[in-house]
Design a protein around this motif. Structure first.
Motif, PDB file in Angstrom:
ATOM      1  N   MET A   1       0.825  -1.177   0.000  1.00  0.00           N
ATOM      2  CA  MET A   1       0.000   0.000   0.000  1.00  0.00           C
ATOM      3  C   MET A   1       0.875   1.247   0.000  1.00  0.00           C
ATOM      4  O   MET A   1       1.795   1.378   0.799  1.00  0.00           O
ATOM      5  N   ASN A   2       0.620   2.170  -0.920  1.00  0.00           N
ATOM      6  CA  ASN A   2       1.402   3.394  -1.006  1.00  0.00           C
ATOM      7  C   ASN A   2       0.863   4.459  -0.065  1.00  0.00           C
ATOM      8  O   ASN A   2      -0.336   4.653   0.063  1.00  0.00           O
ATOM      9  N   VAL A   3       1.789   5.121   0.588  1.00  0.00           N
ATOM     10  CA  VAL A   3       1.446   6.236   1.461  1.00  0.00           C
ATOM     11  C   VAL A   3       1.132   7.432   0.578  1.00  0.00           C
ATOM     12  O   VAL A   3       1.846   7.721  -0.371  1.00  0.00           O
ATOM     13  N   ASN A   4       0.060   8.125   0.891  1.00  0.00           N
ATOM     14  CA  ASN A   4      -0.408   9.246   0.093  1.00  0.00           C
ATOM     15  C   ASN A   4       0.368  10.512   0.452  1.00  0.00           C
ATOM     16  O   ASN A   4       0.331  10.965   1.600  1.00  0.00           O
ATOM     17  N   ARG A   5       1.052  11.075  -0.541  1.00  0.00           N
ATOM     18  CA  ARG A   5       1.863  12.285  -0.334  1.00  0.00           C
ATOM     19  C   ARG A   5       1.018  13.447   0.195  1.00  0.00           C
ATOM     20  O   ARG A   5       1.433  14.184   1.080  1.00  0.00           O
ATOM     21  N   LYS A   6      -0.173  13.613  -0.376  1.00  0.00           N
ATOM     22  CA  LYS A   6      -1.050  14.717   0.030  1.00  0.00           C
ATOM     23  C   LYS A   6      -1.459  14.568   1.497  1.00  0.00           C
ATOM     24  O   LYS A   6      -1.512  15.553   2.232  1.00  0.00           O
ATOM     25  N   ALA A   7      -1.715  13.330   1.923  1.00  0.00           N
ATOM     26  CA  ALA A   7      -2.068  13.094   3.323  1.00  0.00           C
ATOM     27  C   ALA A   7      -0.908  13.475   4.237  1.00  0.00           C
ATOM     28  O   ALA A   7      -1.115  14.109   5.284  1.00  0.00           O
ATOM     29  N   ILE A   8       0.311  13.116   3.844  1.00  0.00           N
ATOM     30  CA  ILE A   8       1.500  13.458   4.644  1.00  0.00           C
ATOM     31  C   ILE A   8       1.626  14.977   4.738  1.00  0.00           C
ATOM     32  O   ILE A   8       1.889  15.532   5.810  1.00  0.00           O
ATOM     33  N   GLU A   9       1.432  15.645   3.617  1.00  0.00           N
ATOM     34  CA  GLU A   9       1.502  17.107   3.591  1.00  0.00           C
ATOM     35  C   GLU A   9       0.463  17.721   4.538  1.00  0.00           C
ATOM     36  O   GLU A   9       0.768  18.661   5.281  1.00  0.00           O
ATOM     37  N   ASN A  10      -0.750  17.180   4.525  1.00  0.00           N
ATOM     38  CA  ASN A  10      -1.800  17.671   5.419  1.00  0.00           C
ATOM     39  C   ASN A  10      -1.435  17.443   6.883  1.00  0.00           C
ATOM     40  O   ASN A  10      -1.644  18.327   7.721  1.00  0.00           O
ATOM     41  N   PHE A  11      -0.893  16.271   7.208  1.00  0.00           N
ATOM     42  CA  PHE A  11      -0.463  15.990   8.579  1.00  0.00           C
ATOM     43  C   PHE A  11       0.598  17.005   9.012  1.00  0.00           C
ATOM     44  O   PHE A  11       0.557  17.529  10.115  1.00  0.00           O
ATOM     45  N   LEU A  12       1.561  17.250   8.114  1.00  0.00           N
ATOM     46  CA  LEU A  12       2.638  18.190   8.417  1.00  0.00           C
ATOM     47  C   LEU A  12       2.102  19.600   8.646  1.00  0.00           C
ATOM     48  O   LEU A  12       2.534  20.284   9.578  1.00  0.00           O
ATOM     49  N   ASN A  13       1.174  20.016   7.787  1.00  0.00           N
ATOM     50  CA  ASN A  13       0.602  21.354   7.941  1.00  0.00           C
ATOM     51  C   ASN A  13      -0.042  21.532   9.305  1.00  0.00           C
ATOM     52  O   ASN A  13       0.104  22.570   9.937  1.00  0.00           O
ATOM     53  N   VAL A  14      -0.748  20.505   9.772  1.00  0.00           N
ATOM     54  CA  VAL A  14      -1.378  20.566  11.094  1.00  0.00           C
ATOM     55  C   VAL A  14      -0.304  20.646  12.177  1.00  0.00           C
ATOM     56  O   VAL A  14      -0.382  21.475  13.091  1.00  0.00           O
ATOM     57  N   LEU A  15       0.733  19.804  12.074  1.00  0.00           N
ATOM     58  CA  LEU A  15       1.807  19.805  13.074  1.00  0.00           C
ATOM     59  C   LEU A  15       2.574  21.132  13.085  1.00  0.00           C
ATOM     60  O   LEU A  15       2.940  21.629  14.152  1.00  0.00           O
ATOM     61  N   LEU A  16       2.806  21.689  11.908  1.00  0.00           N
ATOM     62  CA  LEU A  16       3.608  22.907  11.814  1.00  0.00           C
ATOM     63  C   LEU A  16       2.818  24.156  12.196  1.00  0.00           C
ATOM     64  O   LEU A  16       3.409  25.186  12.509  1.00  0.00           O
ATOM     65  N   LYS A  17       1.488  24.079  12.181  1.00  0.00           N
ATOM     66  CA  LYS A  17       0.672  25.216  12.621  1.00  0.00           C
ATOM     67  C   LYS A  17       0.888  25.502  14.098  1.00  0.00           C
ATOM     68  O   LYS A  17       0.736  26.630  14.545  1.00  0.00           O
ATOM     69  N   GLU A  18       1.247  24.461  14.856  1.00  0.00           N
ATOM     70  CA  GLU A  18       1.492  24.631  16.292  1.00  0.00           C
ATOM     71  C   GLU A  18       2.704  25.523  16.546  1.00  0.00           C
ATOM     72  O   GLU A  18       2.799  26.166  17.577  1.00  0.00           O
ATOM     73  N   SER A  19       3.645  25.532  15.609  1.00  0.00           N
ATOM     74  CA  SER A  19       4.860  26.320  15.767  1.00  0.00           C
ATOM     75  C   SER A  19       5.148  27.039  14.457  1.00  0.00           C
ATOM     76  O   SER A  19       5.692  26.441  13.544  1.00  0.00           O
ATOM     77  N   THR A  20       4.793  28.304  14.386  1.00  0.00           N
ATOM     78  CA  THR A  20       4.969  29.049  13.127  1.00  0.00           C
ATOM     79  C   THR A  20       6.434  29.277  12.772  1.00  0.00           C
ATOM     80  O   THR A  20       6.735  29.647  11.649  1.00  0.00           O
ATOM     81  N   GLU A  21       7.326  29.043  13.717  1.00  0.00           N
ATOM     82  CA  GLU A  21       8.742  29.238  13.416  1.00  0.00           C
ATOM     83  C   GLU A  21       9.296  28.140  12.505  1.00  0.00           C
ATOM     84  O   GLU A  21      10.224  28.354  11.752  1.00  0.00           O
ATOM     85  N   ILE A  22       8.734  26.935  12.563  1.00  0.00           N
ATOM     86  CA  ILE A  22       9.219  25.815  11.752  1.00  0.00           C
ATOM     87  C   ILE A  22       8.499  25.833  10.410  1.00  0.00           C
ATOM     88  O   ILE A  22       7.291  25.992  10.354  1.00  0.00           O
ATOM     89  N   PHE A  23       9.268  25.678   9.328  1.00  0.00           N
ATOM     90  CA  PHE A  23       8.650  25.628   8.008  1.00  0.00           C
ATOM     91  C   PHE A  23       9.175  24.447   7.200  1.00  0.00           C
ATOM     92  O   PHE A  23      10.290  23.976   7.406  1.00  0.00           O
ATOM     93  N   LEU A  24       8.312  23.970   6.299  1.00  0.00           N
ATOM     94  CA  LEU A  24       8.641  22.849   5.432  1.00  0.00           C
ATOM     95  C   LEU A  24       9.463  23.346   4.249  1.00  0.00           C
ATOM     96  O   LEU A  24       9.060  24.270   3.547  1.00  0.00           O
ATOM     97  N   VAL A  25      10.608  22.730   4.039  1.00  0.00           N
ATOM     98  CA  VAL A  25      11.457  23.047   2.894  1.00  0.00           C
ATOM     99  C   VAL A  25      11.152  22.099   1.747  1.00  0.00           C
ATOM    100  O   VAL A  25      10.983  22.513   0.610  1.00  0.00           O
ATOM    101  N   GLU A  26      11.052  20.806   2.079  1.00  0.00           N
ATOM    102  CA  GLU A  26      10.817  19.804   1.033  1.00  0.00           C
ATOM    103  C   GLU A  26      10.240  18.536   1.641  1.00  0.00           C
ATOM    104  O   GLU A  26      10.575  18.172   2.765  1.00  0.00           O
ATOM    105  N   LEU A  27       9.378  17.890   0.872  1.00  0.00           N
ATOM    106  CA  LEU A  27       8.809  16.595   1.247  1.00  0.00           C
ATOM    107  C   LEU A  27       9.025  15.651   0.076  1.00  0.00           C
ATOM    108  O   LEU A  27       8.662  15.969  -1.054  1.00  0.00           O
ATOM    109  N   GLN A  28       9.631  14.506   0.347  1.00  0.00           N
ATOM    110  CA  GLN A  28       9.850  13.484  -0.676  1.00  0.00           C
ATOM    111  C   GLN A  28       9.184  12.194  -0.222  1.00  0.00           C
ATOM    112  O   GLN A  28       9.371  11.774   0.926  1.00  0.00           O
ATOM    113  N   VAL A  29       8.412  11.588  -1.118  1.00  0.00           N
ATOM    114  CA  VAL A  29       7.802  10.290  -0.848  1.00  0.00           C
ATOM    115  C   VAL A  29       8.123   9.396  -2.039  1.00  0.00           C
ATOM    116  O   VAL A  29       7.681   9.662  -3.152  1.00  0.00           O
ATOM    117  N   SER A  30       8.891   8.338  -1.797  1.00  0.00           N
ATOM    118  CA  SER A  30       9.283   7.439  -2.884  1.00  0.00           C
ATOM    119  C   SER A  30       8.195   6.392  -3.098  1.00  0.00           C
ATOM    120  O   SER A  30       7.357   6.164  -2.223  1.00  0.00           O
TER     121      SER A  30
END
Length: 160
Positions: A1-30
């Motif tokens: 089963m492949n992990v959905n890139r968009k789902a990972i991005e959504n999870f990250l957005n929720v986690l990163l909203k808690e701390s506005t100082e941290i930002f996403l530079v790049e997400l890679q899903v093989s």
């Protein structure tokens, strides 16, 4: 089963909203579900922050994809990695960079300004007493990639 890139991005957005100082530079899903997340802050990200995000994200992925095999790596971009987003340029104002343009021209200088449209660098033109400092504006759409130049200062303090 492949992990959905968009789902990972959504999870990250929720986690990163808690701390506005941290930002996403790049997400890679093989295709083999190897997930690599590169994070940063305006002052540099700590290993503790990466570990905290890694644990929270791992838990969310396990809950959402219980049958999926995956690996997860959360880290900062390496010092030799090119700048990928505009916020990284702003973070590196005052540092020396090498900018490679789409036409293969190279510019080397200090970033003195970065906004949403372009960067301004100070370049040293010429040599010796004839050298002058000039400023150059470079639009982001002209840039192929930019790398921060690592410089080392010679010190003899440890000899004392």
């Amino acid at each position: 089963m492949n992990v959905n890139r968009k789902a990972i991005e959504n999870f990250l957005n929720v986690l990163l909203k808690e701390s506005t100082e941290i930002f996403l530079v790049e997400l890679q899903v093989s295709p083999a579900n190897d997930i690599k997340v590169f994070l940063d802050t305006d002052t540099g990200i700590t290993i503790e922050k990466c570990i905290r995000i890694n644990r929270a994200l791992y838990k969310k992925i396990e809950e959402e994809f219980p049958d999926g095999n995956f690996s997860l790596e959360v880290s900062s971009p390496g010092v030799d990695e090119p700048l990928k987003i505009k916020r990284q340029y702003k973070k590196n104002v005052g540092r020396m960079v090498e900018v490679v343009m789409h036409d293969n021209n190279r510019k080397e200088g200090k970033i003195i300004m970065a906004d949403e449209e372009h960067i301004t660098i100070e370049e040293l033109e010429g040599k010796g007493k004839k050298a002058i400092i000039k400023t150059t504006d470079i639009l982001f759409n002209q840039i192929r990639h930019t790398k921060v130049l690592t410089t080392f200062q010679k010190t003899t303090e440890w000899l004392v």
